[in-house]
Write a protein that holds these residues in place. Structure first.
Motif, mmCIF file in Angstrom:
data_model
loop_
_atom_site.group_PDB
_atom_site.id
_atom_site.type_symbol
_atom_site.label_atom_id
_atom_site.label_comp_id
_atom_site.label_asym_id
_atom_site.label_seq_id
_atom_site.Cartn_x
_atom_site.Cartn_y
_atom_site.Cartn_z
ATOM 1 N N ILE A 1 -5.578 -19.902 -10.403
ATOM 2 C CA ILE A 1 -5.645 -19.670 -8.963
ATOM 3 C C ILE A 1 -6.624 -18.542 -8.658
ATOM 4 N N ASN A 2 -6.463 -17.429 -9.362
ATOM 5 C CA ASN A 2 -7.377 -16.295 -9.178
ATOM 6 C C ASN A 2 -7.169 -15.312 -10.327
ATOM 7 N N PRO A 3 -8.170 -15.129 -11.181
ATOM 8 C CA PRO A 3 -8.009 -14.242 -12.336
ATOM 9 C C PRO A 3 -7.849 -12.775 -11.963
ATOM 10 N N ALA A 4 -8.063 -12.417 -10.703
ATOM 11 C CA ALA A 4 -7.906 -11.025 -10.288
ATOM 12 C C ALA A 4 -6.450 -10.646 -10.063
ATOM 13 N N ILE A 5 -5.569 -11.632 -9.985
ATOM 14 C CA ILE A 5 -4.147 -11.341 -9.761
ATOM 15 C C ILE A 5 -3.591 -10.625 -10.982
ATOM 16 N N GLU A 6 -3.000 -9.466 -10.753
ATOM 17 C CA GLU A 6 -2.457 -8.651 -11.849
ATOM 18 C C GLU A 6 -1.179 -9.292 -12.388
ATOM 19 N N ILE A 7 -1.060 -9.318 -13.719
ATOM 20 C CA ILE A 7 0.138 -9.905 -14.332
ATOM 21 C C ILE A 7 0.748 -8.946 -15.348
ATOM 22 N N GLY B 1 0.792 -1.221 0.000
ATOM 23 C CA GLY B 1 0.000 0.000 0.000
ATOM 24 C C GLY B 1 0.826 1.273 0.000
ATOM 25 N N ARG B 2 2.140 1.162 0.216
ATOM 26 C CA ARG B 2 3.011 2.340 0.240
ATOM 27 C C ARG B 2 3.693 2.580 -1.110
ATOM 28 N N VAL B 3 3.765 1.545 -1.935
ATOM 29 C CA VAL B 3 4.465 1.622 -3.214
ATOM 30 C C VAL B 3 3.942 0.492 -4.086
ATOM 31 N N GLY B 4 3.946 0.707 -5.405
ATOM 32 C CA GLY B 4 3.580 -0.371 -6.301
ATOM 33 C C GLY B 4 4.685 -1.402 -6.366
ATOM 34 N N MET B 5 4.340 -2.638 -6.675
ATOM 35 C CA MET B 5 5.325 -3.718 -6.705
ATOM 36 C C MET B 5 5.301 -4.446 -8.044
ATOM 37 N N TYR C 1 0.191 -13.162 -1.990
ATOM 38 C CA TYR C 1 -0.325 -12.007 -2.725
ATOM 39 C C TYR C 1 -1.780 -11.739 -2.329
ATOM 40 N N LEU C 2 -2.573 -12.793 -2.285
ATOM 41 C CA LEU C 2 -3.992 -12.644 -1.941
ATOM 42 C C LEU C 2 -4.184 -12.413 -0.446
ATOM 43 N N GLN C 3 -3.383 -13.062 0.375
ATOM 44 C CA GLN C 3 -3.487 -12.862 1.819
ATOM 45 C C GLN C 3 -3.261 -11.406 2.196
ATOM 46 N N TYR C 4 -2.321 -10.760 1.508
ATOM 47 C CA TYR C 4 -2.014 -9.363 1.790
ATOM 48 C C TYR C 4 -2.795 -8.394 0.904
ATOM 49 N N ASP C 5 -3.818 -8.916 0.223
ATOM 50 C CA ASP C 5 -4.712 -8.084 -0.586
ATOM 51 C C ASP C 5 -3.917 -7.178 -1.528
ATOM 52 N N MET C 6 -3.068 -7.821 -2.342
ATOM 53 C CA MET C 6 -2.206 -7.076 -3.249
ATOM 54 C C MET C 6 -2.864 -6.742 -4.585
#
Length: 262
Positions: A172-178, A125-129, A147-152
């Protein structure tokens, strides 16, 4: 200390007036690469994103490491998969060793390896990764879990060089940004950029040495934010700006911030 302008990946992708400065392996031109200190300094400088590499330990923990072995950047040897996280934490990761040369002294008395969770805990939340993934199926599953546990979602993307890996992440989850990174010389090609758009990427990583104005113009047309790889000098930074790049990765993000007047 600079004031960070970071809010989310959506804010970065939609603000076309903001040049995105990504600290490659953290502030790696001034501090040991891929360590928490290098990430901390990049955030203090006001970088928009930090980039780092993930490899897996013996006990299936993702840690920050670029190379396939520990030899260049630490006082340990061999692949990280030979060690547990606890064993790696005993190493010093502030070396800059050269192939076929005697080991060089550490630049810090202590510099532990950083785990992915260490970075998520401190910087989410402080910087993009920009998260470069070097892992097998089990590693990808664990990286996605964290990634999902930390709501990235909307705070970091997994940079993947394989369509099979992208397929595994999507399962795994289509919401994960790639972010898809085909071979270096192909990353700025029109067909590859259009494929990135079809895959749902919002950020792409053309190689500066193999890209030019046509690449960056097409990125704008497709709505893709082009973070070029890479530039470490003010001259190179200004060349990318003149070509139409909307950001770049750098080992000297401090110089990039100077170029754009931040």
């Amino acid at each position: 200390m600079a004031t960070s302008r970071y809010h989310s990946l959506t804010a970065l992708s939609e603000d076309w007036d903001q040049v995105i400065i990504t600290a490659h392996r953290g502030a790696s031109g001034c501090y040991p690469e891929n360590c928490a200190l290098a990430m901390r300094k990049a955030v203090e400088w006001g970088c928009d994103m930090i980039e780092f590499d993930l490899r897996m330990t013996k006990d299936c923990v993702p840690v920050l490491l670029h190379d396939a072995t520990l030899d260049r950047t630490s006082n340990l040897q061999g692949p990280p998969a030979n060690y547990t996280l606890a064993e790696l934490k005993q190493g010093n990761f502030s070396h800059q060793n050269a192939p076929d040369q005697p080991p060089r002294a550490a630049t810090y008395a202590e510099m532990p390896i950083a785990s992915f969770e260490d970075i998520l805990r401190e910087f989410r939340g402080r910087v993009g990764m920009n998260i470069q993934v070097y892992a097998g199926a089990a590693g990808i599953a664990e990286i996605c879990r964290l990634y999902l546990q930390y709501d990235m979602v909307d705070h970091g993307y997994l940079t993947l060089a394989s369509l099979d890996e992208i397929k595994a992440v999507r399962a795994i989850n289509p919401a994960i940004e790639i972010c898809y990174t085909p071979p270096w010389q192909e990353r700025g090609n029109p067909d590859q950029l259009r494929l990135c758009k079809e895959l749902g990427c919002r950020f792409v990583q053309p190689v500066a040495a193999h890209s030019g104005p046509e690449c960056y113009a097409l990125c704008r047309e497709l709505g893709l934010r082009a973070n070029a790889f890479y530039s470490d000098t003010d001259v190179g930074n200004r060349r990318l700006l003149a070509q139409g790049a909307t950001g770049w990765l750098s080992n000297r993000a401090d110089i990039g911030l100077y170029t754009i007047g931040r």
